[in-house]
Write an enzyme that holds these catalytic residues in place. Structure first.
Site, PDB file in Angstrom:
ATOM      1  N   GLY A  92       0.846  -1.145   0.005  1.00 37.84           N
ATOM      2  CA  GLY A  92      -0.030   0.002  -0.010  1.00 37.84           C
ATOM      3  C   GLY A  92       0.820   1.245   0.082  1.00 37.84           C
ATOM      4  O   GLY A  92       1.996   1.069  -0.320  1.00 37.84           O
ATOM      5  N   GLY A  93       0.423   2.348   0.729  1.00 38.70           N
ATOM      6  CA  GLY A  93       1.173   3.564   0.656  1.00 38.70           C
ATOM      7  C   GLY A  93       2.485   3.486   1.211  1.00 38.70           C
ATOM      8  O   GLY A  93       3.337   4.483   1.147  1.00 38.70           O
ATOM      9  N   GLY A 144      24.094  12.151 -29.944  1.00 36.79           N
ATOM     10  CA  GLY A 144      23.594  12.762 -28.633  1.00 36.79           C
ATOM     11  C   GLY A 144      24.301  12.080 -27.466  1.00 36.79           C
ATOM     12  O   GLY A 144      24.503  12.721 -26.285  1.00 36.79           O
ATOM     13  N   ALA A 145      24.391  10.970 -27.385  1.00 29.44           N
ATOM     14  CA  ALA A 145      25.117  10.305 -26.259  1.00 29.44           C
ATOM     15  C   ALA A 145      26.295  10.656 -26.042  1.00 29.44           C
ATOM     16  O   ALA A 145      26.818  10.832 -24.716  1.00 29.44           O
ATOM     17  CB  ALA A 145      24.953   8.915 -26.543  1.00 29.44           C
TER      18      ALA A 145
END
Ligand code: HXC
Length: 521
Positions: A176-177, A411-412
């Protein structure tokens, strides 16, 4: 006089009686049940974690004050969490350890308040918080008060982020949370078989999506360490988990104004390694294991790999260089040719930001053919996720050194701590190739017409590829612009790195003042 002694002794006895009740946890049977699942008790875990005799418990006599749903008949001291402080490898830490034998380690008002108390103190004194999690989640009987207690912790996790290191060890349920506290912390270690993490459990999942999964399949240690990346480490048992915390602690400082840890060792700074000269295969399409490079240059060949089983096309972790703890980010040519994709970008970005927040210098080994093409990558936002890595490198102000071993394409090239984004020293091996793309791809674009019109297209293409390779697939054009500070013989890499990081020891660099940046999340 005697009467006085008797009264005092009785008071002292009462104190010890109360303490022994607290030390008994949820009782012998529940502790045995815990052991039968292969788990240690909350207190055994702390004993194993901290240096012998250094743990001091606080809030031992805290208990809940609720009368709801029969809770008044189940009052236990500690309220299901042991909190306090001690030393790990001589370094001060605050620790909390949830006690599953008390109301399933469930979190409610007092339990939460105790965790908040040590977190507040840790922030004031500047020392790490280690959370040993083993809990059934929000205490059902205390309802919304339990939810509030969680939120109090989430807030503190967030405010402490980047100020003091926070390590979460998941040694039982975490559902859960409740998962969001560990998720905000810096490192998550999960114990195989006995721990799991999920936002919604198998029963709800089955109802909603009709997937039939066990807790282990849905959120076990292996799943989170390899598929989701939620866990940085998956270990076999509690003892391994606690040993790992100690090992991580040896590489990280106490807080964000402390220096990266330094410890002497006898590995010579000038240890040259001939094998490094021949580690990169001549054929650019042949893989090699970048881990070998990391091991060869690290002090005593020691490397603590983080996120080992997740996004294996990039490697991150800690080494020591000349004694100084250093973060390593390295493309891994042995997996997917070391390509950057969504997961590897996220993995490396998060690690870089941890190092930068805690003054740990960053070393990058680069051999990257570019970003991963494909609809899956584009539709799942390789743009946004790749930008995380770029942003993290750009933003980092710690000493940053890059060694290009082979490919630095497209771009790398920019992203992997290039000179342009404040790489302090950028070295290249003679085997490196800095280009917009590989020779074959480049030739097919720029010489398409020549190749198509040639009598023997294949031969023409081969000829142009070797011409292009000769001319551009090397580090010297970049070096002629100062994009590379120096081309170095691989065998001397360790010495050059230690000298360069020493030179950068007192580096000061700052980003413009702002509330916070807007990293592309
Ligand atoms: C109160 C709890 C509890 C809980 C367990 N116990 N979880 N008590 N609140 N959340 C108690 C049990 O009553 C039992 O008490 C003891 O702990 C051990 O539990 P068992 O069920 O016997 O153990 P086991 O079979 O190992 O199963 C463990 C478990 C199961 C899978 C965790 O207990 C369980 O499903 N608990 C409920 C989990 C849950 O739904 N929690 C809320 C999640 S939502 P006795 O007296 O018999 O020893 C949540 C939201 C957080 O946490 C939101 C934050 C924003």
């Amino acid at each position: 006089m005697n009467n006085n002694k008797q009264i005092i002794d009785e008071k002292i006895k009462k104190m010890y009686d109360l303490q022994s009740k607290a030390l008994a946890g949820g009782g012998k049977d529940r502790i045995e049940a815990q052991h039968s699942k292969g788990k240690l008790s909350a207190r055994e875990r702390i004993d194993m974690l901290v240096d012998s005799g250094t743990f001091r418990e606080i809030d031992m006599l805290v208990h809940h004050h609720s009368n709801e749903f029969g809770l008044d008949k189940q009052v236990f001291y500690t309220d299901g969490v042991v909190t306090g402080y001690g030393n790990i490898n001589g370094q001060k830490v605050f620790v909390y350890s949830q006690d599953f034998t008390i109301l399933g380690g469930s979190l409610a008002a007092e339990h939460g308040r105790k965790i908040c108390k040590i977190m507040d103190m840790a922030m004031k004194v500047g020392c790490p918080v280690i959370g040993l999690n083993d809990s059934g989640g929000a205490r059902v009987q205390e309802g919304v008060i339990s939810l509030g207690a969680y939120a109090d912790i989430f807030l503190r996790n967030t405010l402490a982020s980047g100020v003091i290191p926070q390590i979460s060890v998941i040694m039982g349920p975490c559902a859960g949370g409740a998962v969001y506290s560990p998720a905000i912390t810096d490192f998550i270690i999960m114990v195989k078989k006995s721990s799991y993490m999920f936002v919604t459990g198998p029963k709800v999942v089955k109802t909603v999506t009709h997937e039939d999964l066990t807790s282990e399949d849905l959120g076990g240690a292996d799943v989170h360490a390899s598929k989701s990346g939620v866990a940085h480490f998956a270990v076999e048992n509690d003892v391994e988990a606690l040993d790992l915390v100690k090992r991580i602690m040896s590489f990280i400082p106490a807080n964000n104004v402390d220096e990266s840890p330094y410890s002497d060792n006898d590995d010579p700074i000038d240890r040259a390694d001939e094998a490094l000269n021949y580690i990169v295969p001549a054929n650019p399409n042949q893989p090699y294991d970048m881990r070998d490079v990391i091991h060869k240059i690290a002090d005593q060949q020691d490397f603590l790999e983080v996120h080992k089983d997740y996004a294996q096309n990039i490697i991150v972790g800690f080494i020591r260089l000349g004694g100084r703890s250093t973060g390593v980010i390295a493309n891994q040519p042995a997996v997917l040719a070391g390509v950057l994709d969504i997961d590897s970008s996220k993995k490396a970005a998060r690690f870089i930001r941890f190092c930068d927040a805690f003054n740990i210098p960053i070393l990058t080994f680069e051999d990257v053919p570019g970003f991963m093409p494909g609809a899956h990558q584009e539709w799942n936002a390789i743009i946004t996720n790749g930008a995380k890595l770029l942003y993290a490198y750009c933003e980092a102000t710690v000493p940053k050194i890059t060694v290009i071993t082979r490919k630095a394409y497209g771009g790398a090239y920019d992203v992997m701590n290039s000179k342009h984004i404040r790489g302090d020293f950028n070295f290249a091996w003679p085997t490196s190739e800095l280009a917009v793309m590989g020779a074959k791809g480049a030739v097919e674009i720029i010489f398409k017409r020549e190749i198509d019109s040639a009598d023997n297209s294949e031969a023409k293409e081969e000829e142009l590829i070797s011409e292009f390779t000769e001319k551009f697939a090397n580090p010297y054009i970049a070096a002629s612009y100062g994009y590379i500070d120096e081309v170095i013989e691989p065998k001397f890499t360790r010495q050059r790195l230690i000298e360069a990081f020493n030179m950068l020891e007192n580096k000061v660099d700052r980003n413009p003042p702002k509330k916070h940046g807007n990293i592309p999340l």
